[in-house]
Design an enzyme around this catalytic site. Structure first.
Site, short mmCIF file in Angstrom:
data_model
loop_
_atom_site.label_atom_id
_atom_site.label_comp_id
_atom_site.label_asym_id
_atom_site.label_seq_id
_atom_site.Cartn_x
_atom_site.Cartn_y
_atom_site.Cartn_z
N GLU A 96 0.80 -1.22 0.00
CA GLU A 96 0.00 0.00 0.00
C GLU A 96 0.84 1.27 0.00
O GLU A 96 1.82 1.40 0.73
CB GLU A 96 -0.92 0.00 1.22
CG GLU A 96 -1.99 1.06 1.18
CD GLU A 96 -3.28 0.59 1.81
OE1 GLU A 96 -4.19 1.42 1.94
OE2 GLU A 96 -3.41 -0.59 2.14
N THR A 156 -8.26 0.13 -3.45
CA THR A 156 -8.90 -0.31 -2.22
C THR A 156 -9.86 0.76 -1.68
O THR A 156 -10.00 1.84 -2.25
CB THR A 156 -7.82 -0.66 -1.17
OG1 THR A 156 -8.44 -1.28 -0.03
CG2 THR A 156 -7.04 0.56 -0.71
#
Length: 332
Positions: A96, A156
């Site tokens: 991420e 996401t």
């Protein structure tokens, strides 16, 4: 008869929603995904102290200011964790980009490229990595550019159909629509309402996205995420991928029964509409109170854990630097 987990693996690609190597080894998922919260939990467990200390000693000798050293240490840590995970999964790991960059396309691109560079320095090729970005307008634009560069992305924090549609239109490799967090919002809004898993708003959201992508022949992978119970997972059997926490993997592995396929390509097709404009995207998100609140909450939550991780590393790095200074003084 095979347990429900083994049957599920025949219908959907199972992804481990954890940074815990013991759980990954036990459940043998195809892929794994991480986020700042999972990385922080892994570091706090004490299982990776040797790796953390090695990284901190490396950055101490090469970085500039303490803040720069901490930032570099975070990048190297998430890549090191990803590399360890890849030793135990045959597929990919999602890594991420900092949540604080969610509204900065240029900075997101720079961070993503740096993470890929670190993976490549470790001998890990791009086809084993997914760069994970929040599904803001800016995050989606960053993903669009990265995909053109051959860096595939996992978008996401998807709570809204417009987010999912914009990701597909941008050519994102994979999206992670959330299920349980949507249910959380509706339960908070009306605690008296009870939902069967198949009727949960989060489950229905993923089903709608999956069927839309198949009808319009978008290649973007749909990966259901953020599950609160096994029923939600079973209600999405057949979805491209499902990322599942160790606790729910345990329940599935212990459960017997017959698992029916819920999601499959119907073969129906329809033409794609014109791509969403920025104004349309922002308006549709604005009109969805649940999605607006949960997206903001999710970004804040990941950033809070990122700050905790940075504080932990800053304290340890400062201690190493003090120790080094004392040693130098003693030798002098």
């Amino acid at each position: 008869m095979a347990n429900l987990l083994e049957q599920l693996k025949q219908q959907s690609t199972v992804v481990a929603d954890t940074g815990d190597l013991d759980a990954i080894r036990r459940f043998a998922p195809q892929d794994a995904t991480t986020n700042p919260s999972l990385i922080l939990k892994a570091v706090q467990s004490g299982k990776y102290d040797a790796q953390v200390q090695a990284i901190l000693h490396e950055v101490r000798d090469h970085a500039g200011t303490l803040d720069e050293a901490v930032d570099e240490a975070c990048d190297r840590l998430v890549v090191a964790m990803g590399a360890m995970i890849l030793e135990h999964v045959p597929g990919r790991v999602s890594t991420e980009v900092n949540a604080r960059l969610s509204f900065d396309t240029k900075a997101s691109l720079a961070k993503a490229r740096r993470l890929v560079e670190l993976y490549e320095q470790a001998g890990i090729t791009r086809d084993r990595i997914l760069i994970k970005l929040a599904s803001t307008w800016e995050g989606i634009r960053a993903a669009e550019e990265l995909e053109r560069e051959g860096i595939e992305c996992n978008l996401t924090l998807i709570f809204n159909f417009a987010q999912a549609r914009a990701c597909a239109e941008a050519g994102a490799f994979l999206i992670s629509p959330f299920v349980g967090r949507i249910l959380d919002w509706y339960r908070k809004a009306d605690a008296t309402q009870d939902y069967a898993p198949v009727d949960e708003p989060g489950v229905q959201s993923v089903q709608r996205i999956y069927r839309y992508f198949r009808r319009l022949e978008y290649p973007t992978v749909v990966m259901g995420a953020s599950f609160r119970n096994v029923g939600e997972i079973l209600a999405l059997a057949g979805c491209d991928r499902l990322t599942i926490s160790p606790g729910l993997l345990e329940e599935l592995a212990a459960a017997e029964g017959t698992l029916d396929t819920v999601l499959a390509d119907s073969g129906e097709r329809e033409p794609r509409p014109a791509a969403l404009s920025e104004a349309q995207f922002r308006w549709e998100l604005n009109e969805d109170a649940m999605a607006t609140e949960k997206l903001a909450e999710g970004i804040r939550g990941f950033e809070a854990d990122q700050l905790k991780l940075e504080a932990l590393l800053r304290e340890q790095l400062a201690s190493i630097q003090r120790s080094g200074s004392n040693s130098s003084g003693a030798r002098a």
